[in-house]
Write a protein that holds these residues in place. Structure first.
Motif, short mmCIF file in Angstrom:
data_model
loop_
_atom_site.label_atom_id
_atom_site.label_comp_id
_atom_site.label_asym_id
_atom_site.label_seq_id
_atom_site.Cartn_x
_atom_site.Cartn_y
_atom_site.Cartn_z
N ASN A 91 -3.45 7.71 -7.93
CA ASN A 91 -3.11 8.87 -8.76
C ASN A 91 -2.46 9.96 -7.91
N ASP A 92 -2.91 10.10 -6.66
CA ASP A 92 -2.34 11.12 -5.78
C ASP A 92 -0.87 10.84 -5.47
N PHE A 93 -0.51 9.58 -5.43
CA PHE A 93 0.89 9.21 -5.17
C PHE A 93 1.80 9.73 -6.29
N PHE A 94 1.25 9.79 -7.51
CA PHE A 94 2.03 10.24 -8.67
C PHE A 94 1.83 11.73 -8.97
N ASP A 95 1.05 12.42 -8.16
CA ASP A 95 0.73 13.83 -8.42
C ASP A 95 1.64 14.74 -7.59
N LEU A 96 2.76 15.17 -8.21
CA LEU A 96 3.72 16.02 -7.50
C LEU A 96 3.27 17.47 -7.39
N LYS A 97 2.33 17.86 -8.23
CA LYS A 97 1.82 19.24 -8.15
C LYS A 97 0.90 19.40 -6.95
N LYS A 98 -0.03 18.48 -6.80
CA LYS A 98 -0.98 18.55 -5.70
C LYS A 98 -0.33 18.16 -4.38
N TYR A 99 0.62 17.22 -4.46
CA TYR A 99 1.30 16.74 -3.26
C TYR A 99 2.81 16.75 -3.49
N PRO A 100 3.42 17.92 -3.44
CA PRO A 100 4.87 17.99 -3.64
C PRO A 100 5.63 17.28 -2.52
N GLY A 101 6.80 16.76 -2.86
CA GLY A 101 7.61 16.10 -1.84
C GLY A 101 8.09 14.74 -2.30
N ILE A 122 -3.08 4.70 6.04
CA ILE A 122 -2.90 3.87 4.85
C ILE A 122 -3.90 4.27 3.78
N VAL A 123 -3.43 4.35 2.55
CA VAL A 123 -4.31 4.51 1.38
C VAL A 123 -4.39 3.14 0.72
N TRP A 124 -5.60 2.58 0.72
CA TRP A 124 -5.78 1.21 0.25
C TRP A 124 -6.07 1.13 -1.25
N ASP A 125 -6.32 2.24 -1.89
CA ASP A 125 -6.63 2.20 -3.32
C ASP A 125 -5.48 1.56 -4.09
N ALA A 126 -5.83 0.61 -4.97
CA ALA A 126 -4.85 -0.09 -5.80
C ALA A 126 -3.84 -0.89 -4.98
N GLN A 127 -4.25 -1.30 -3.79
CA GLN A 127 -3.37 -2.18 -3.01
C GLN A 127 -3.05 -3.42 -3.85
N LEU A 139 0.08 16.52 5.88
CA LEU A 139 -0.74 16.82 4.70
C LEU A 139 -2.11 17.32 5.12
N SER A 140 -2.47 18.51 4.68
CA SER A 140 -3.77 19.08 5.04
C SER A 140 -4.90 18.44 4.25
N THR A 141 -4.61 18.09 2.98
CA THR A 141 -5.60 17.39 2.16
C THR A 141 -5.16 15.94 2.02
N PRO A 142 -5.92 15.01 2.58
CA PRO A 142 -5.48 13.62 2.54
C PRO A 142 -5.54 13.01 1.14
N PRO A 143 -4.50 12.32 0.71
CA PRO A 143 -4.56 11.60 -0.56
C PRO A 143 -5.47 10.39 -0.43
N THR A 144 -6.13 10.03 -1.50
CA THR A 144 -7.10 8.92 -1.43
C THR A 144 -6.93 7.88 -2.54
N THR A 145 -6.17 8.23 -3.59
CA THR A 145 -6.04 7.31 -4.72
C THR A 145 -4.57 7.12 -5.09
N VAL A 173 0.87 -1.18 0.00
CA VAL A 173 0.00 0.00 0.00
C VAL A 173 0.91 1.23 0.00
N TYR A 174 0.29 2.40 0.09
CA TYR A 174 1.12 3.56 0.43
C TYR A 174 0.51 4.26 1.63
N ALA A 175 1.34 4.99 2.34
CA ALA A 175 0.91 5.64 3.57
C ALA A 175 1.49 7.04 3.64
#
Length: 353
Positions: A152-162, A253-258, A144-150, A136-138
């Motif tokens: 896609n968020d793991f690969f989104d460096l603009k919305k979630y830099p770092g 934990i983000v379970w999407d696409a586990q 993070l003020s806006t929690p990632p849920t998918t 999974v990813y965690a």
């Protein structure tokens, strides 16, 4: 009178000698199973749920060694005809390959008794599933003020830099890349089985490559997150759950696409204590033993009869809980057994580019 006393003393000496010999012989006969596992939280859980109770019941002890998977050392032992391991913890594709190459001895499934409640595919010719685990990813909820849920968020460096933590392996990384690029989980291996699909996965990984912090051992993933070295990390679900519940880390934990898989117990070909290793596998494969593991780490049992034995408050932490199992992908172990060498070679080149 003296003769009677002498005979009594002689008998007592013989009896004492017999007892001492029995104790000595038992000590000499006691087996120590040499076990190699992935270490960390899982090994600690296995010790509490399986190793210690088995030792208490049989007197058979364990010595443990950690590794990061793969068959190189097992293969070298087989070639040298000098196996030093009695029991090995394997990922599915390694269990398949090791069996095909004669690195594991065959396992007699009749030893397990009634196996009708085992999940499909959880017993093979050479190994028995120890549990169901998931990649999974965690993330750290305080960062993070806006929690990632998918995924896609793991690969989104603009919305979630770092930085992102990832295991230094193409397994799961390739699957996630394709899902994040729009491939449905059910079609992942159909796409990944083509040269164009492999290219597509690497192209998606290119988008976050400069932000990836690679890890090798499972224990490193929660540590990277705790240290603030990464914003999110790929991880084994049990490691993150352990950090959350035992170390009280503010992770989620983000379970999407586990990507879920079985873990296996196998006995190396020519193992010196193969019979006792088989006894252990049988002991660790009862419904109660599987349920006991879930007390110590959030890995799911591979047999249905274990589910009612698990505390209801714990069921929601398992990969197979309905809320966590909405868009899962079961790793295609046969695909990786057939393609791991070729994809891994390209992955190693890609790392250096």
């Amino acid at each position: 009178m003296h003769a009677t006393r002498s005979r009594f003393r002689h008998g007592a000496v013989l009896a004492a000698a017999t007892v001492l010999c029995a104790l000595s012989c038992a000590a000499q006969a006691a087996t120590t199973l040499s076990v190699v596992t992935f270490g960390g939280a899982y090994e600690n859980a296995a010790k509490k749920a399986w190793f210690e109770p088995f030792t208490a019941k049989t007197g058979i002890d364990f010595s443990t060694e950690s590794y990061d998977g793969g068959l190189a050392k097992l293969s070298a032992m087989e070639q040298a005809k000098n196996p030093t391991w009695d029991l090995i913890d394997l990922e599915t594709n390694d269990a398949i390959t090791a069996c095909d190459e004669g690195l594991l001895q065959k396992f007699d499934r009749k030893l397990l008794g009634n196996t009708s409640d085992f999940l499909p595919g959880s017993i093979s010719d050479c190994a028995v599933s120890a549990m169901v685990w998931s990649t999974v990813y965690a993330y750290d909820t305080t960062k993070l003020s806006t929690p990632p849920t998918t995924i896609n968020d793991f690969f989104d460096l603009k919305k979630y830099p770092g930085k992102r933590g990832m295991r230094k392996s193409p397994k799961v990384a390739m699957e996630w890349a394709l899902i994040a690029d729009g491939v449905a989980p059910k079609d992942v291996y159909k796409v990944l089985g083509t040269p164009a699909g492999v290219d597509r996965a690497f192209k998606k990984l290119d988008t976050i490559k400069s932000s990836i912090v690679w890890w090798d051992a499972g224990a490193q993933a929660p540590q990277l997150l705790a240290d603030g070295a990464v914003v999110m990390t790929q991880a084994y679900n049990g490691r993150i759950d352990d950090a959350m519940h035992k170390d009280h880390k503010p992770f989620k934990i983000v379970w999407d696409a586990q990507v879920y898989d079985y873990e296996w117990w196998g006995i190396p070909a020519g193992a010196k204590n193969a019979a006792d290793a088989a006894k252990f596998i049988v002991s660790a494969s009862t419904p109660q033993a599987y349920a006991d593991l879930s007390k110590y780490i959030a890995y799911a049992p591979p047999r249905k009869d274990a589910i009612p034995l698990i505390d209801k408050s714990r069921l929601g932490d398992l990969p197979t809980a309905p809320a966590n199992f909405k868009r899962p992908l079961q790793i295609d172990a046969t695909f990786w057994a057939d393609n791991a060498d070729a994809i891994n070679k390209r992955f190693q080149v890609w790392l250096t580019q």
